[in-house]
Design a protein around this motif. Sequence first.
Motif, mmCIF file in Angstrom:
data_model
loop_
_atom_site.group_PDB
_atom_site.id
_atom_site.type_symbol
_atom_site.label_atom_id
_atom_site.label_comp_id
_atom_site.label_asym_id
_atom_site.label_seq_id
_atom_site.Cartn_x
_atom_site.Cartn_y
_atom_site.Cartn_z
ATOM 1 N N THR A 36 19.600 8.510 37.300
ATOM 2 C CA THR A 36 20.711 7.848 36.623
ATOM 3 C C THR A 36 20.637 6.337 36.827
ATOM 4 O O THR A 36 20.899 5.565 35.906
ATOM 5 N N ALA A 37 20.263 5.906 38.024
ATOM 6 C CA ALA A 37 20.192 4.472 38.337
ATOM 7 C C ALA A 37 19.073 3.776 37.579
ATOM 8 O O ALA A 37 19.242 2.645 37.114
ATOM 9 N N VAL A 38 17.911 4.432 37.473
ATOM 10 C CA VAL A 38 16.742 3.828 36.827
ATOM 11 C C VAL A 38 16.090 4.887 35.934
ATOM 12 O O VAL A 38 15.271 5.684 36.403
ATOM 13 N N PRO A 39 16.443 4.925 34.653
ATOM 14 C CA PRO A 39 15.811 5.896 33.754
ATOM 15 C C PRO A 39 14.284 5.750 33.782
ATOM 16 O O PRO A 39 13.755 4.642 33.787
ATOM 17 N N GLY A 40 13.589 6.872 33.852
ATOM 18 C CA GLY A 40 12.132 6.862 33.889
ATOM 19 C C GLY A 40 11.533 6.621 35.266
ATOM 20 O O GLY A 40 10.320 6.499 35.393
ATOM 21 N N ILE A 41 12.368 6.559 36.288
ATOM 22 C CA ILE A 41 11.880 6.299 37.642
ATOM 23 C C ILE A 41 10.891 7.383 38.072
ATOM 24 O O ILE A 41 11.045 8.551 37.725
ATOM 25 N N LYS A 42 9.896 6.977 38.816
ATOM 26 C CA LYS A 42 8.903 7.910 39.367
ATOM 27 C C LYS A 42 9.066 7.905 40.877
ATOM 28 O O LYS A 42 8.940 6.853 41.519
ATOM 29 N N PHE A 43 9.364 9.089 41.431
ATOM 30 C CA PHE A 43 9.649 9.184 42.856
ATOM 31 C C PHE A 43 9.372 10.586 43.372
ATOM 32 O O PHE A 43 9.221 11.538 42.606
ATOM 33 N N PHE A 82 16.118 12.566 55.253
ATOM 34 C CA PHE A 82 15.481 12.600 53.937
ATOM 35 C C PHE A 82 14.608 11.369 53.787
ATOM 36 O O PHE A 82 14.830 10.344 54.430
ATOM 37 N N ILE A 83 13.598 11.501 52.949
ATOM 38 C CA ILE A 83 12.715 10.388 52.664
ATOM 39 C C ILE A 83 12.411 10.387 51.172
ATOM 40 O O ILE A 83 12.178 11.436 50.582
ATOM 41 N N ILE A 84 12.478 9.198 50.591
ATOM 42 C CA ILE A 84 12.219 8.999 49.165
ATOM 43 C C ILE A 84 11.038 8.044 49.048
ATOM 44 O O ILE A 84 11.081 6.954 49.644
ATOM 45 N N PHE A 85 10.022 8.416 48.309
ATOM 46 C CA PHE A 85 8.910 7.521 48.006
ATOM 47 C C PHE A 85 9.016 7.105 46.550
ATOM 48 O O PHE A 85 9.184 7.959 45.672
ATOM 49 N N LEU A 86 8.931 5.800 46.306
ATOM 50 C CA LEU A 86 9.043 5.243 44.960
ATOM 51 C C LEU A 86 7.652 4.824 44.493
ATOM 52 O O LEU A 86 6.953 4.088 45.201
ATOM 53 N N ALA A 87 7.253 5.289 43.331
ATOM 54 C CA ALA A 87 5.938 4.942 42.785
ATOM 55 C C ALA A 87 5.850 3.434 42.563
ATOM 56 O O ALA A 87 6.871 2.736 42.485
ATOM 57 N N GLY A 89 5.849 -0.115 41.193
ATOM 58 C CA GLY A 89 6.679 -0.681 40.131
ATOM 59 C C GLY A 89 8.151 -0.319 40.240
ATOM 60 O O GLY A 89 8.966 -0.811 39.464
ATOM 61 N N PHE A 90 8.512 0.526 41.213
ATOM 62 C CA PHE A 90 9.910 0.893 41.450
ATOM 63 C C PHE A 90 10.275 0.470 42.869
ATOM 64 O O PHE A 90 9.468 0.626 43.790
ATOM 65 N N TYR A 91 11.504 -0.057 43.031
ATOM 66 C CA TYR A 91 11.857 -0.711 44.288
ATOM 67 C C TYR A 91 13.211 -0.259 44.814
ATOM 68 O O TYR A 91 14.140 -0.008 44.025
ATOM 69 N N PRO A 92 13.354 -0.225 46.143
ATOM 70 C CA PRO A 92 14.631 0.181 46.743
ATOM 71 C C PRO A 92 15.820 -0.661 46.276
ATOM 72 O O PRO A 92 16.918 -0.129 46.115
ATOM 73 N N VAL A 93 15.616 -1.959 46.048
ATOM 74 C CA VAL A 93 16.720 -2.827 45.650
ATOM 75 C C VAL A 93 17.424 -2.308 44.396
ATOM 76 O O VAL A 93 18.623 -2.522 44.214
ATOM 77 N N ASN A 94 16.704 -1.561 43.557
ATOM 78 C CA ASN A 94 17.282 -1.052 42.313
ATOM 79 C C ASN A 94 18.013 0.274 42.471
ATOM 80 O O ASN A 94 18.746 0.674 41.559
ATOM 81 N N VAL A 95 17.810 0.972 43.580
ATOM 82 C CA VAL A 95 18.405 2.303 43.738
ATOM 83 C C VAL A 95 19.196 2.492 45.034
ATOM 84 O O VAL A 95 19.876 3.503 45.199
ATOM 85 N N LEU A 96 19.117 1.532 45.938
ATOM 86 C CA LEU A 96 19.704 1.723 47.272
ATOM 87 C C LEU A 96 21.205 2.005 47.218
ATOM 88 O O LEU A 96 21.695 2.915 47.885
#
Length: 161
Positions: A36-43, A82-87, A89-96
Amino acid sequence: MQLTTVRIEKPEEINFILGQSHFIKTVEDIHEALVTAVPGIKFGLAFCEASGPALVRWSGTDEAMIELARQNALALACGHSFIIFLAAGFYPVNVLKAVQAVPEVCRIFCATANPTEVVVAETEQGRGILGVIDGVKSKGVEGEEEIAARKALLRRFGYKL
């Protein structure tokens, strides 16, 4: 009690978020918050169940990130973490903030691409995260030249005008 450190294994450029929550629905709720925060996010996301079958539960949108999450969560084996890995081009600042807003999320230990070690305590009952070592030891205090370089970097990234 035994203290140990667990190194987070990942490619250098990959960011991750490490946190603690309190309920099995964490996996689905964080997944929904991310997409919802970043459409198309890869994680990839993994959650260490703290009771019952005590499995690593997982979800995500990118197979490589899912595998990183599963492997690192199993290495940690700390209940309710829990642990989230962002592919790339995707950054924590956008989803934190979206992750922090998930009702069952209790805390975030770190959000980084730095080399990271997790300090883990183990007792007869189980394992828990005491804290993280995120990056290297400070080498000094920035001066005028370093301030100018920091500001230029933020503008180059588009974070400042």
